[in-house]
Every structure is written in C-alpha cells, then in structure tokens.
Write a protein that holds these residues in place. Structure first.
Motif, PDB file in Angstrom:
ATOM      1  N   PRO A 212       0.832  -1.195   0.000  1.00 19.38           N
ATOM      2  CA  PRO A 212       0.000   0.000   0.000  1.00 19.38           C
ATOM      3  C   PRO A 212       0.878   1.260   0.000  1.00 19.38           C
ATOM      4  CG  PRO A 212      -0.738  -1.567   1.645  1.00 19.38           C
ATOM      5  CD  PRO A 212       0.568  -2.069   1.162  1.00 19.38           C
ATOM      6  N   SER A 213       0.328   2.368  -0.483  1.00 17.23           N
ATOM      7  CA  SER A 213       1.085   3.609  -0.612  1.00 17.23           C
ATOM      8  C   SER A 213       1.715   4.039   0.703  1.00 17.23           C
ATOM      9  CB  SER A 213       0.177   4.726  -1.137  1.00 17.23           C
ATOM     10  OG  SER A 213      -0.276   4.437  -2.433  1.00 17.23           O
ATOM     11  N   GLU A 214       0.967   3.872   1.814  1.00 17.36           N
ATOM     12  CA  GLU A 214       1.479   4.350   3.093  1.00 17.36           C
ATOM     13  C   GLU A 214       2.666   3.528   3.582  1.00 17.36           C
ATOM     14  OE1 GLU A 214      -2.246   1.828   3.893  1.00 17.36           O
ATOM     15  OE2 GLU A 214      -1.590   3.417   2.498  1.00 17.36           O
ATOM     16  N   GLU A 215       2.891   2.330   2.999  1.00 20.89           N
ATOM     17  CA  GLU A 215       4.015   1.495   3.419  1.00 20.89           C
ATOM     18  C   GLU A 215       5.249   1.665   2.532  1.00 20.89           C
ATOM     19  OE1 GLU A 215       2.941  -2.574   3.848  1.00 20.89           O
ATOM     20  OE2 GLU A 215       1.131  -2.152   5.056  1.00 20.89           O
ATOM     21  N   VAL A 216       5.137   2.503   1.493  1.00 19.54           N
ATOM     22  CA  VAL A 216       6.256   2.675   0.564  1.00 19.54           C
ATOM     23  C   VAL A 216       7.511   3.180   1.274  1.00 19.54           C
ATOM     24  CG1 VAL A 216       7.106   4.069  -1.372  1.00 19.54           C
ATOM     25  CG2 VAL A 216       4.896   2.898  -1.538  1.00 19.54           C
ATOM     26  N   PRO A 217       7.450   4.231   2.118  1.00 18.71           N
ATOM     27  CA  PRO A 217       8.684   4.706   2.758  1.00 18.71           C
ATOM     28  C   PRO A 217       9.405   3.623   3.554  1.00 18.71           C
ATOM     29  CG  PRO A 217       6.927   6.305   3.032  1.00 18.71           C
ATOM     30  CD  PRO A 217       6.295   5.081   2.470  1.00 18.71           C
ATOM     31  N   ALA A 218       8.647   2.815   4.320  1.00 18.81           N
ATOM     32  CA  ALA A 218       9.280   1.765   5.125  1.00 18.81           C
ATOM     33  C   ALA A 218       9.925   0.719   4.231  1.00 18.81           C
ATOM     34  CB  ALA A 218       8.243   1.124   6.053  1.00 18.81           C
TER      35      ALA A 218
ATOM     36  N   VAL B 251      11.020   1.096   1.118  1.00 22.30           N
ATOM     37  CA  VAL B 251      12.206   1.673   0.472  1.00 22.30           C
ATOM     38  C   VAL B 251      13.367   1.714   1.458  1.00 22.30           C
ATOM     39  CG1 VAL B 251      13.193   3.785  -0.516  1.00 22.30           C
ATOM     40  CG2 VAL B 251      10.934   3.005  -1.238  1.00 22.30           C
ATOM     41  N   ALA B 252      13.092   2.100   2.725  1.00 20.89           N
ATOM     42  CA  ALA B 252      14.144   2.142   3.740  1.00 20.89           C
ATOM     43  C   ALA B 252      14.759   0.756   3.945  1.00 20.89           C
ATOM     44  CB  ALA B 252      13.582   2.668   5.054  1.00 20.89           C
ATOM     45  N   THR B 253      13.884  -0.288   3.934  1.00 19.88           N
ATOM     46  CA  THR B 253      14.386  -1.668   4.091  1.00 19.88           C
ATOM     47  C   THR B 253      15.293  -2.047   2.925  1.00 19.88           C
ATOM     48  OG1 THR B 253      12.414  -2.320   5.316  1.00 19.88           O
ATOM     49  CG2 THR B 253      13.711  -4.084   4.297  1.00 19.88           C
ATOM     50  N   LEU B 254      14.880  -1.684   1.714  1.00 14.90           N
ATOM     51  CA  LEU B 254      15.688  -2.000   0.533  1.00 14.90           C
ATOM     52  C   LEU B 254      17.027  -1.266   0.558  1.00 14.90           C
ATOM     53  CD1 LEU B 254      12.933  -1.958  -2.255  1.00 14.90           C
ATOM     54  CD2 LEU B 254      14.104  -3.956  -1.304  1.00 14.90           C
ATOM     55  N   VAL B 255      17.012  -0.017   1.013  1.00 12.69           N
ATOM     56  CA  VAL B 255      18.249   0.749   1.097  1.00 12.69           C
ATOM     57  C   VAL B 255      19.206   0.114   2.099  1.00 12.69           C
ATOM     58  CG1 VAL B 255      19.244   2.958   1.837  1.00 12.69           C
ATOM     59  CG2 VAL B 255      17.246   2.929   0.342  1.00 12.69           C
ATOM     60  N   ASP B 256      18.655  -0.322   3.237  1.00 16.67           N
ATOM     61  CA  ASP B 256      19.496  -0.988   4.243  1.00 16.67           C
ATOM     62  C   ASP B 256      20.122  -2.265   3.673  1.00 16.67           C
ATOM     63  OD1 ASP B 256      18.980   0.953   6.103  1.00 16.67           O
ATOM     64  OD2 ASP B 256      17.352  -0.159   7.085  1.00 16.67           O
ATOM     65  N   ARG B 257      19.312  -3.038   2.947  1.00 12.90           N
ATOM     66  CA  ARG B 257      19.832  -4.265   2.346  1.00 12.90           C
ATOM     67  C   ARG B 257      20.929  -3.952   1.321  1.00 12.90           C
ATOM     68  NH1 ARG B 257      14.309  -7.712   0.986  1.00 12.90           N
ATOM     69  NH2 ARG B 257      13.708  -8.189   3.161  1.00 12.90           N
TER      70      ARG B 257
END
Length: 896
Positions: free
Chosen positions: A741-747, A749-755
């Motif tokens: 969902p749109s509201e979960e996009v920031p979280a 993306v942050a997870t992908l950046v950490d990975r």
C-alpha cells in the motif's frame, strides 16, 4: 567638534542656502560600473548625464561611501579607509563656480557660533586646473586668498570624470595647512601630508569620450548646462576639528581601537608599527562591514559578498595576530553601533541581524583557520623533510587562495617552526591573480546606458499604472522606439517577414512592469478598429517611473499620438497575483516559525511559482519546513482579505511593515496587508483580493545561495495541484512496483536501502580480501632485479588508490630489510589508472627514489604523479599501457 555635529552643520548650512536635503543612498546601487557607491554624487549621475531632469535645482547630502581597491594599504598609512562619509552640495544648472566657492568658504570659515566650522582662513589653500583663470580670480575675490596660496595643477589632480564617457570638468580643491611639524612648506604641490585636502569642488561643464586613464581622454564638447558636484570628506574635517593626527583617532573610530586594546595582550601606539596596523585594520573594517551588512549584503564568494567576507576575515586575522584567541566580532559590532548609531539609526534598529551575520562569519572563518593550520603543518613537514628551510611560494598561495589562510599567519607560523616563506614567489602569484581580476573588471566596465532618447518622456511625468483596478485601459501612445531611437510610426513588416520588435510608451497602462521580484505582465495592444495589433512580451521601467512596453507588431501600424487599448492577459495576471501573494504568505510563515531574524534578502515570483531568499544560518529541519508550509496554507484557508493603503514611509515602518534591504523607498509608500498582523509589507506589486485565491502552497525545497542566505521555492494554485498530482502518481507507481500500500512505501524503500548498504559492504569486503590475497601472492613471488627485490604487480580491476597505498605498505613489510621496491597499478573506474610506488630505506641507499620511479609509470599510461623518496603515487588515463609501464619500471631498477 563631534562628527555627528560636523554632518549636521554641513546639511543645515546648505538647506539654509536653498538646497534640498537628500538622504544617503544605500551603498548598493543599481549601477553596472560599481560594486559599491564610492562617491557622493553617484545617486545623482542620471541628472548629470542628462538622462533625467533633477527634481530640485539644488541638493545636499552626506553619502555613505565604500572604496576597496586599496584595501591592502588600510592601516599601513593613515590616509586609506574603506568606509567614509562624503558631504556634498549639488547644483543642476543653477549656480556655478562663484556660488560653489562662496558657499564652501562661508561654511569653513564662519565662526562656530554662526553655524560654521571656524577654520582659520590663513591656513586654507586652493588648487585650480591649469587654465582655469576664472576659478583663480574668484578665490582672490571671494576669499581674499593671495596668489601664492592658489596653485595650478594638471588633469591628474584637478580635472574630474567618472573614468568612463560622461560628464567631466575642472575642479578646485581646498587644503588645510597642518603646520611645519607635518612636513615642508610650499602648499599641496610640495607636501599633501602637511597640506591635507578637505573639499573638492567640481565644475561639471564638459562631456568626455573614451580613454584609458585619468588624463588620456578626449573632451567631446560642453554639456547642455553647467552643474556643480562637491565632496567634503567628513572624516578628514573631523581630524582637524578634533585636533588629532588621523581618522583612527576621531570620535567614531577610536572607540573600536580602545575596545581591542582592552582585550589584546599588546597595546596600541606603544611603538610596534605592525601591531598598530592591525588595530587600524580592525577599526576600519569593522565599521565598513557593519554598514555593508546593514544595507543587505551577506558574506559570499564573489562580488559584494566576497568583499564583505574579506573585510571580516581581515578583522579576525588581525585580532589573532594581536594575540586575541577569543571571539571578538560581537563586541566590535556593538561598539560600531554605539558610535555610528546617531547618524545611521538602522545600525541600531537592525543590530540583531547585522551582529548575527558577522558572528556567523567569524565562527566559519575560525574553522577555516583550523583547517589551514593542518595544511600548513603538512607544508612545513614536506619542507623540512626535503632539507629546505623555505616554504614554497605556491604552497603559501594555495593556503591563501584556496583555503582563505592569511599570509600574515603563514609567515608567523613559519617563523615559529624555524622556517621562512618564499614571499617573492607568493607575491608574484598574488600579482598575477590581481592582474587577471583587473583585466576582467576592465572588460566588464562600460559607459552608462544611453537613455537620453527617453528623457523627454521621463521629464513629462510618470506612467499612470491602472492595473490595480482594471485589466484593460484606453491609452495614448506617447513615444515609439526602435533600437533605442525614437520614431513617429512603426508598422508590421509584411507577409512572411519577422514582425518589428519595438518599444511603445503609453500615458497609462494596466500592464505591470517588472520590479520588486515580480516579473512583467504579458498582454496586447490594439488600435482603434482593431487593424493594428501587437503582443506585449515584456514591460520594463526607465528611471523607475516610465513604463516601456516591448512588443511584437503583428498587424497594421502604430503612430505616436494614437489611442490604443492595452490589455493584460487575464490568465497570466491571475497566476502572477497567486505567486506574489504566496510570497508574502511564505515570508510571514518563515518569520512566525524562525523569528524576526528571517529577513527577506530577495525574491522572484511568476505565475504559479515563487522563490524567496532570506537571511538565516544553516539549513532548515524537515519539521521547520513542514511547519512553514502548514502556517502558509492555514493563512490561505483563512481567506484573509488583502488590503492596500498609501501612507508615509516612517508611519509604515512604525506599523511594523517589512521592507527590502538595499531598496530605496519614496516618502509615500504602498502598504499591502494580508490578515491584519499576519503579513504587512511595503510592496508595489499586484495581489489577489483574498488569500484563498492563492490556492495551495507547496514547498519544493530549501537550499543555500550563499553564506547566511537560504532559499525556499514553492508552487501556488494550479501549479501546486499539478505538482502534487505528479507526486501522487509517482508514489502510486512505486507502491505498485513494490506491491505494498502507498502508506508502506517509505518503510519498504528504507528496508531496501538498508539491504543494499549491507550488500555493498560485503562486496567491498570481498574486493579488499581479493586484493589482499593478490598482494600476499605478489610478496611471495617477488623477483630479484639486480640487488633489489621487486614487486611490480597489476592489481584486480577497480582496486582504488586508497587500497593501493594500504597494500604497498603491507607488501613492503613482508619483504624485510633487504633493498625492495613495491609498485602496484590497477585499472579503476572510467579507465582511470591509479598507481603507487614504495621504496624502502635499503633501496634508497642504492639511489632509488619513489618520486623518480613514479615518472616512469606515468609516462607510459598518460599520467602524472609525485611524492617523496619513500612513497609516491599518481594516476593515468591509458590502461592499455599498464604492462609496458611495469616492464619499463623493472628496466629502470635494473639500470640503477
């Protein structure tokens, strides 16, 4: 007699003689030739050039002036100052030589009780131009000066011009004899230390052509009328009336010196010339900096900002050389405020902003000094390691030019380290830079734009702006101009031809002319019956009063005197008012969130967009940006009425109205009020009727545009909505790709950046491990070349220069104490070829040097490099030469 009293007596004298008192202009004036106002007559140049008729026959002023070309001389001599006050009286076709001489003589020699300065007439001398018999005769007639106290001098001394084509004329200077203790007798020709110039009377009567110096130009002929321009140096007169030797001892400057003396471990005037120079630099530059900041300049890296930065840094540097290690700028600014405030009240009312900007520069420069000290230590270490005792001039220049590290401190620190500096080399490089700067300035300097073609229309009175009340107006064509020349008629060029681009001046217009950060309206002009049509592409002001419409003629012809219909593009105007009113909303929100120090430093608004610059140190936080956007939009939603009123400038300021620094406002001003106390600004632009008409305001970003100046940008109205719709579409696309969902996009993306970061670290670890393994293998496989163990190795692709430096140390350590050379080279990103060579002490004893061997590698891979005997490094551009470079290196070692 105090300096404030000297100023008052000057103005009172000339007002009594029928002159209009004109306030000092800002030191920042819209003049293409000047960084700062440097003479009392600058604000009157359009009247002297004949571009505009003066609103008065006689005027008088005390102008703030700044001159910085001789900044290096400040403090060394007592004649150079960067800030000074020039008192002047001006006649525009009224009185001439007789009046100027009589008025000056009366003020100088009348008694103090009569309102004069009370100078002894027997100590005054005059100089005149070589062939100006009229002026010489008037000095004898009016002042009873004997012939021997009237000296004739050439163009360099007694013929004035602006240095560019324009008005000019002979001058007559007044000197005061300070007595035999100051030098030999013989008048100004003999000694200008003893005979000090206090007043220059310019008889502006001719027009000059182009030239290359004060004396090398052609006199084109007489001006249409004769004018007077005089300048009396307030500081010099203060020296004489206060009985002191120089300006640094006067009542407005000495307090700064006394403050510094109360802090510094070494005193002023105790026999140390270098220290006295430092005291004088601090005193002079402190008040100049306060004046410049007061008129709206912030420190920067070019133009006026660079001059201000240099002044403040010279202050801080001089304080440190006096042994002051604690911050001092805040105390200096307060002392300048107290001394200068009676004459310049803005230094008092705006002190918080002035002080904040100056102190921020002190803090930043102290950090620069710390960095410079580290760089100096490196330069000193290299110098000592090479066995030399002189730090290279180019090293000192790099410290000064690139890092802002003062040469004075470089010299002092070098002395403490038992070294000296190649000052000749440093000065040569500085001179080269100075010559380049002068050449660049000369290339940009030009004569004032010739606006005489518009003068008749300017003199006829201002254009009536009707655009506050209507978008369509009937108007009369007052003038038509093509390429700056007035013509009676202009017509469309014909079928297939490019329409003529012309300028049309109307007696009244609804189209807004660009000013105050708001760009001009676009619209149209049409003749009676509709046969003549033109598109208005721009509207500009001449002399701040005459609206000039730049148009493309599309059909028919326009004739001077015709009646036309001028119309604003309504869609354009609607967007422009949204942008301008939105700017006021953002300004008010900034001040509400950040406080009163967030003062406007410039703006630009066009339909649907606004850009706002403001004084502030450091970036805004995300929370602050969100608050500013919320406050601005709450004001929009509140649907505040937008009211305008005309009032006196002083009354508007008393009401709390905001004004733009460096802007000259007339006595009667227009006040724009939005939501009562929420926003109150001096403004001549167009606005919405109610704040809700602005539409949503969306901040796009915030950035730095110079030291102490930040910028916010925003969309308004439909442009804001379009921007938000685009952002929404982008978010929806990301949500779809990530399957959340749109509201979960920031979280997500942050997870992908950490990975990604974890993966990059693992890749980097593996790359380093591979390189280390290759290095170990290289050490094990070292070859013997003559008496030297050699590792000459191509490393894995994308091994960095930093990796190479680390690895050569590891390998050299594994090779023991026998003569050894380690050379590593790799192919990096974008075909860059980094390489490093290390030579141990035993190999150096055989005559091998890393900084010599590095040239062998460099020549084969199209590179360069350098270093010391034990370690050198460089980079090349041709990876195809790597193997050949290593072979050449082995051959070099074999020959050693």
């Amino acid at each position: 007699m105090q300096t404030h009293e000297i100023r008052k007596r000057f103005l009172d004298h000339f007002v009594k003689a029928g002159h209009t008192e004109v306030p000092s202009a800002s030191v920042i004036l819209d003049d293409p030739n000047l960084l700062f106002v440097n003479a009392g007559m600058v604000q009157f140049v359009p009247f002297f050039l004949g571009q505009r008729s003066a609103p008065w026959d006689r005027a008088t002023s005390v102008q703030k002036c700044i001159r910085t070309p001789d900044i290096e001389e400040v403090g060394i001599t007592t004649r150079h100052n960067t800030f000074f006050q020039m008192a002047g009286n001006f006649s525009f076709g009224d009185y001439f030589k007789r009046g100027a001489i009589a008025l000056a003589w009366d003020l100088l020699t009348n008694s103090v009780d009569e309102g004069g300065y009370g100078f002894d007439p027997e100590k005054l001398w005059a100089t005149v131009y070589l062939d100006d018999d009229e002026a010489a005769d008037l000095w004898r007639e009016i002042a009873n000066l004997p012939v021997e106290r009237i000296q004739r001098r050439g163009m360099a001394d007694n013929y004035w011009s602006m240095g560019i084509p324009g008005p000019c004329g002979p001058s007559s200077e007044i000197y005061y004899d300070r007595g035999p203790e100051y030098g030999i007798e013989g008048g100004p020709e003999a000694n200008e230390d003893r005979y000090i110039e206090i007043w220059n009377l310019v008889f502006m009567q001719n027009e000059r052509g182009a030239g290359t110096s004060k004396e090398n130009f052609e006199i084109l002929g007489p001006l249409p009328r004769q004018n007077i321009d005089t300048g009396m140096g307030v500081e010099r007169v203060a020296c004489l009336l206060q009985g002191v030797d120089n300006v640094y001892e006067t009542d407005l400057v000495r307090p700064v010196i006394d403050l510094v003396a109360s802090i510094a471990p070494r005193g002023y005037g105790v026999g140390n010339h270098d220290d006295d120079v430092r005291y004088r630099i601090i005193a002079d530059h402190s008040r100049t900096a306060a004046i410049i900041i007061g008129d709206g300049v912030s420190p920067g890296n070019d133009g006026r900002g660079y001059v201000l930065r240099r002044l403040l840094r010279r202050v801080i540097r001089s304080a440190k050389l006096l042994g002051i290690d604690t911050p001092i700028v805040a105390q200096l600014m307060a002392t300048v405020r107290d001394a200068m405030g009676p004459s310049y009240p803005e230094l008092v009312t705006d002190f918080d902003r002035i002080n904040r900007i100056a102190v921020a520069e002190e803090t930043a420069f102290n950090r620069t000094l710390e960095a410079g000290s580290r760089l100096f230590d490196e330069a000193a270490e290299i110098t000592k390691a090479s066995g030399a005792t002189v730090i290279a001039g180019n090293s000192a220049f790099t410290l000064h030019d690139t890092y802002g590290f003062p040469i004075d401190l470089t010299l002092e620190m070098a002395s403490e380290a038992g070294l000296s500096v190649d000052e000749a080399g440093f000065r040569a490089l500085m001179n080269e830079q100075r010559q380049r700067a002068k050449a660049d300035a000369a290339a940009r300097k030009h004569a004032h734009a010739d606006l005489t073609a518009y003068r008749e229309l300017v003199d006829a009175g201002p254009t009536e702006f009707t655009g506050f009340d209507e978008l369509t107006s009937q108007a009369t064509i007052l003038g038509i101009f093509v390429d700056g020349k007035r013509v009676p008629v202009v017509a469309h060029g014909g079928e297939g031809e490019t329409p003529d681009r012309v300028e049309i001046v109307l007696d009244r217009t609804p189209l807004y002319a660009e000013s105050g950060g708001q760009i001009a309206d676009i619209g149209s002009l049409s003749g009676t019956g509709g046969a003549a049509k033109a598109q208005v592409t721009d509207v500009q002001k001449i002399a701040k009063t005459l609206f000039v419409h730049r148009v493309n003629v599309e059909s028919g012809e326009f004739v001077e005197g015709d009646t036309v219909t001028a119309e604003v593009d309504p869609k354009w105007r609607h967007g422009a008012t949204q942008g301008h009113s939105g700017t006021h909303m953002v300004h008010a929100a900034l001040r509400q969130i950040l406080g009163p120090n967030a003062v406007q430093a410039g703006s630009l608004n066009r339909p649907g967009y606004l850009r706002f610059d403001f004084n502030w140190q450091g970036p805004l936080s995300d929370a602050q940006r969100d608050e500013i956007e919320i406050v601005a939009n709450e004001a929009v939603e509140a649907d505040y009425p937008v009211n305008t009123m005309y009032t006196k400038l002083e009354k508007a300021k008393a009401m709390g109205a905001m004004a733009l620094f460096g802007e000259a406002y007339p006595e009667d001003v227009r006040l724009v009020e939005i939501g009562g106390p929420f926003s109150l600004e001096l403004c001549g632009g167009t606005h919405v009727h109610n704040s809700a008409q602005i539409g949503p305001i969306t901040l796009l970003g915030e950035s730095s545009v110079g030291s102490g100046v930040r910028r916010v940008e925003a969309y308004t109205g439909l442009d804001s909505f379009k921007h938000l719709a685009k952002e929404r579409a982008l978010l929806a696309g990301l949500a779809s790709s990530l399957k959340v969902p749109s509201e979960e996009v920031p979280a997500r993306v942050a997870t992908l950046v950490d990975r990604l970061k974890v993966a990059e670290k693992e890749i980097e670890r593996m790359r380093r491990s591979t390189a280390a393994s290759a290095a170990s293998n290289a050490a094990a496989g070292a070859e013997l070349v003559g008496k030297v163990r050699v590792v000459a190795q191509r490393m894995p692709v994308q091994t960095t220069a930093g990796d190479l430096r680390s690895l050569v140390g590891d390998i050299r350590g594994k090779l023991g104490n026998e003569p050894a050379v380690v050379a590593l080279i790799a192919q990096g990103d974008n075909d860059a070829v980094p390489y490093v060579i290390s030579v141990n002490a035993a190999a150096q004893d055989l005559g091998l040097r890393a900084n010599d061997l590095i040239r062998t590698l460099a020549s084969t891979v199209d590179g360069r490099g350098g270093g010391k005997a034990d370690l050198a490094q460089g980079s090349g551009k041709d990876p195809t030469g790597i193997d050949a470079a290593l072979d050449a290196l082995r051959a070099d070692i074999a020959r050693s």
